[in-house]
Every structure is written in C-alpha cells, then in structure tokens.
Motif scaffolding. Sequence first.
Motif, mmCIF file in Angstrom:
data_model
loop_
_atom_site.group_PDB
_atom_site.id
_atom_site.type_symbol
_atom_site.label_atom_id
_atom_site.label_comp_id
_atom_site.label_asym_id
_atom_site.label_seq_id
_atom_site.Cartn_x
_atom_site.Cartn_y
_atom_site.Cartn_z
ATOM 1 N N LEU A 30 17.642 2.062 -3.039
ATOM 2 C CA LEU A 30 18.323 2.965 -3.116
ATOM 3 C C LEU A 30 19.529 3.477 -2.412
ATOM 4 N N THR A 31 19.857 2.852 -0.962
ATOM 5 C CA THR A 31 21.495 2.853 -0.869
ATOM 6 C C THR A 31 22.638 3.337 -1.040
ATOM 7 N N CYS A 32 22.595 1.712 -2.399
ATOM 8 C CA CYS A 32 23.790 2.425 -2.965
ATOM 9 C C CYS A 32 23.728 3.466 -4.420
ATOM 10 N N GLY A 33 22.347 4.306 -4.035
ATOM 11 C CA GLY A 33 22.340 5.230 -5.632
ATOM 12 C C GLY A 33 21.668 4.614 -6.644
ATOM 13 N N ALA A 34 20.852 3.080 -6.765
ATOM 14 C CA ALA A 34 20.104 2.763 -7.719
ATOM 15 C C ALA A 34 18.742 2.921 -7.346
ATOM 16 N N GLU A 35 18.052 3.673 -8.364
ATOM 17 C CA GLU A 35 16.228 3.142 -9.012
ATOM 18 C C GLU A 35 15.998 2.186 -9.549
ATOM 19 N N PRO A 36 14.951 1.861 -8.057
ATOM 20 C CA PRO A 36 13.713 0.417 -8.421
ATOM 21 C C PRO A 36 13.044 0.436 -10.190
ATOM 22 N N LEU A 37 13.158 0.188 -10.319
ATOM 23 C CA LEU A 37 12.723 -1.072 -11.786
ATOM 24 C C LEU A 37 11.259 -1.399 -11.657
ATOM 25 N N PHE A 38 11.769 -2.852 -10.861
ATOM 26 C CA PHE A 38 10.475 -3.562 -10.826
ATOM 27 C C PHE A 38 10.180 -3.679 -9.068
ATOM 28 N N PHE A 39 8.938 -4.539 -9.220
ATOM 29 C CA PHE A 39 9.001 -5.203 -7.405
ATOM 30 C C PHE A 39 7.639 -6.012 -7.647
ATOM 31 N N LEU A 40 7.915 -6.813 -6.900
ATOM 32 C CA LEU A 40 7.126 -8.315 -6.829
ATOM 33 C C LEU A 40 6.866 -7.930 -5.071
ATOM 34 N N ASP A 41 5.771 -8.610 -5.450
ATOM 35 C CA ASP A 41 4.594 -9.550 -4.436
ATOM 36 C C ASP A 41 4.751 -10.674 -3.184
ATOM 37 N N TYR A 42 4.481 -11.194 -2.081
ATOM 38 C CA TYR A 42 4.239 -12.172 -1.766
ATOM 39 C C TYR A 42 2.952 -11.547 -0.651
ATOM 40 N N LEU A 43 1.877 -12.418 -0.778
ATOM 41 C CA LEU A 43 0.537 -12.274 0.235
ATOM 42 C C LEU A 43 0.075 -13.655 -0.081
ATOM 43 N N ALA A 44 0.092 -14.026 2.252
ATOM 44 C CA ALA A 44 -0.558 -14.929 2.203
ATOM 45 C C ALA A 44 -1.238 -15.191 2.481
ATOM 46 N N SER A 45 -2.397 -15.418 2.919
ATOM 47 C CA SER A 45 -3.402 -15.463 3.643
ATOM 48 C C SER A 45 -4.303 -16.945 3.934
ATOM 49 N N GLY A 46 -5.050 -17.050 5.514
ATOM 50 C CA GLY A 46 -4.852 -18.318 5.418
ATOM 51 C C GLY A 46 -6.894 -18.860 5.073
ATOM 52 N N LYS A 47 -7.808 -17.415 4.299
ATOM 53 C CA LYS A 47 -8.968 -17.276 3.731
ATOM 54 C C LYS A 47 -8.840 -15.779 3.217
ATOM 55 N N LEU A 48 -8.764 -16.145 1.486
ATOM 56 C CA LEU A 48 -8.902 -15.111 0.509
ATOM 57 C C LEU A 48 -9.505 -14.182 1.211
ATOM 58 N N ASN A 49 -9.635 -12.977 1.991
ATOM 59 C CA ASN A 49 -10.637 -11.586 1.414
ATOM 60 C C ASN A 49 -10.427 -11.337 0.244
ATOM 61 N N GLN A 50 -11.410 -11.096 -0.689
ATOM 62 C CA GLN A 50 -11.007 -10.146 -1.729
ATOM 63 C C GLN A 50 -10.724 -8.310 -1.250
ATOM 64 N N GLU A 51 -11.989 -8.216 -0.427
ATOM 65 C CA GLU A 51 -11.960 -6.774 -0.266
ATOM 66 C C GLU A 51 -10.788 -6.356 0.746
ATOM 67 N N GLN A 52 -10.499 -7.073 1.661
ATOM 68 C CA GLN A 52 -9.546 -6.826 2.080
ATOM 69 C C GLN A 52 -8.213 -6.721 1.555
ATOM 70 N N LEU A 53 -7.561 -8.043 0.912
ATOM 71 C CA LEU A 53 -6.706 -8.215 0.421
ATOM 72 C C LEU A 53 -6.843 -6.858 -1.064
ATOM 73 N N THR A 54 -7.431 -6.651 -1.021
ATOM 74 C CA THR A 54 -7.533 -5.400 -2.962
ATOM 75 C C THR A 54 -6.582 -4.316 -1.891
ATOM 76 N N GLN A 55 -7.369 -4.349 -0.859
ATOM 77 C CA GLN A 55 -6.825 -2.452 -0.004
ATOM 78 C C GLN A 55 -4.963 -3.229 -0.135
ATOM 79 N N VAL A 56 -4.673 -3.771 0.226
ATOM 80 C CA VAL A 56 -3.318 -4.419 0.706
ATOM 81 C C VAL A 56 -2.680 -3.675 -1.087
ATOM 82 N N VAL A 57 -3.039 -4.239 -1.310
ATOM 83 C CA VAL A 57 -2.353 -4.116 -2.872
ATOM 84 C C VAL A 57 -2.447 -3.317 -3.704
ATOM 85 N N ASP A 58 -3.652 -2.348 -2.883
ATOM 86 C CA ASP A 58 -4.238 -1.018 -3.548
ATOM 87 C C ASP A 58 -2.632 -0.350 -2.743
#
Length: 342
Positions: free
Chosen positions: A90-118
């Motif tokens: 935003l600081t240069c006046g730009a409108e954000p268009l899209f976002f990507l995330d990288y989520l790494a864990s030792g063991k996938l906990n669906q309930e926990q990581l769903t909260q993160v993505v929420d």
Amino acid sequence: MDYREAGVDVEAGRAFVHKIRSLVQSTHRPEVLGGLGGFSGWFQLPTGYNEPVLVSGTDGVGTKLKLAFDMNCHNTVGIDLVAMCVNDVLTCGAEPLFFLDYLASGKLNQEQLTQVVDGVARGCRESGCALLGGETAEMPGFYQVGEYDLAGFCVGIVEKSQILDGSQVNVGDVAIALASGGIHSNGFSLVRKIVSDRGFNLHDKVDFSEGKSLGEVLLTPTRLYVKPVLAARKAGITIHSMAHITGGGLPENLPRCLPPGKSIQINSQAWDIPPIFQWLAEQGSVSRDSMFNTFNMGIGFVLLVPPEQAEETITYFESQAIAAYAIGEVIPGEGDLVGLLD
C-alpha cells in the motif's frame, strides 16, 4: 515403509485442501480465473489502467507465532500475515490484487491450520485481495509437533503516474499517524523474553485491558490500512508519501518514505502511547530509545499530506474508526527524525 510411516500423510493433505476450499473462494475477486488445486493461480489484470505497474511484497509473522502456540489460538496470525504484506504494498499507492501463503508444519493438524487459513482469508477479504493459492508443507522432524511457520506473498497494482515514491514530498507537509491495533507483528523476541524472565502467565488478566488476558492483548492482530487509505485518496485527500511502521519502529521506517534532503520534525507528545507499551517498558526495564527502535509505539502507518489537508485527513480517518494524529512536519534535513527521542 510408506510416506505415512515417514510422517507425511498425503490423504490428510488432500482433505485439508478440501476443508479450506470455501475459505479461499470467499476471498475471490472477479479477476480470478480457475480454481483451487492447480499448479498455479491465475489472475486477469483489472481494466481501466493506462500504464499498470505490478507491486510485490512478502513477509512473515515471526516469533509472535510462539505466543499463538502457547495460547492455542491460531485464528489471528493469518490476519497478521496478510497485513504485514498488504500494508507494505500500500505504501506506494498500490491496491493489493492477490495473495499466496506458505504454511509449513511438522505434522498437519487440520483443525489448527484451518484456523490459520481462516485468518488469512479474513485478512484478504478485509483488504479486498484474493487468496489465490498457497502451499501446505508437512515436514516431520523439521518443526516440533503442534508448531508451524508462515510466509505470505502479495501482488498489487498501481497506475504508473500515481506511484508514491517520495518525490512528491514537500517541506511543510504534515505527518499524519494512524493508530496501530497494538504491537502488531514486530518485537516479539523482546516481548517473549520479558514475559519469560518476569514469570508472567499469558492466561492471566491484565488491569490495563478490560477482561482480556495478557496473551490475548499480545495476539491482537496487525491493523489493515488498505481500504481506508485507498478510499481516502479516492475521496480527494492528497497523500504525498506513506510509511508502514514495522520492525525498527518510527526511526527506521518513517525515513524510508522521505526523498533526499528532507527530514521530519516530530512532536513526541502528539499521541498517547498505548498501555501495553508502557507495561513492557516497565516490566522489562526497557529504555525509551530501545522501545522506539523496536516497537511501533501505537503508530502503525504514517501519511505525509499537504498542510492544508491535515485536519481533513484526521477527520476522515476518525470517521473510519481509526484514531489519527498530526505528529510532525517535513523540514530540510538528511532523512532523520528530529525530536522523537527528546
């Protein structure tokens, strides 16, 4: 042996992607093409630009995640992740268009990581950008069970003639500070040291925040400034430059929006420092210099505007439920902040 015996559950990964599909779709803009699950995300450039410039940013949440683990609260750090990226873009006046995330864990906990993505999806919706895709990595032996790491990547767009690069800044411009929501996502190594060394319990209530525990106060997510700032420009408020106040606080970040030959005279009494920062300074015996060089001290974003629009700018952001303060003005100088630590 198979992959599951090695600690990676491919079926659980597929189930997780299915589980978060509706969260991702809730963020989509009309320009999104295709769906979730491909090798890449597709986004058609918006119309109406003569010379569109793409702007990118990337960041993480840092050791604030440790507090999320300790509190078993995972629905706010995703907002932090988005905010740290989109506020930068935003600081240069730009409108954000899209976002990507990288989520790494030792063991996938669906309930926990769903909260993160929420939280990520909520941050995207509140910023008007699409969660276009991401990567979920299960890495047994690399992260402790129950812990994860996050990284975010954002792309925005701005008309070339509308880019804010500091060159528009004039002597006499007023620095309008927008209040932070709290500590945001920087300085948490020091926060955690103070909490640990002084033996505080994150679940204990604090007397400076009604009904909230210390952990809840510390986990308050980073404020998203995108929609109100872009709306202010559309409403006719002239902004000459902007700064996102992150790691290094005002002394490191505010000079980044200045052109050569300009400084800012700061009135350090222009705003009230929120109680959480006063508490940290007292409990950790942290000097004033160190506090200002580590934390945002209640200011999350700064706009440089012409003096004749200073009051209008403050009134506008207060109408958007964001406290705003005139904290200084641009003067001739060498890019420093005069008076901040006096």
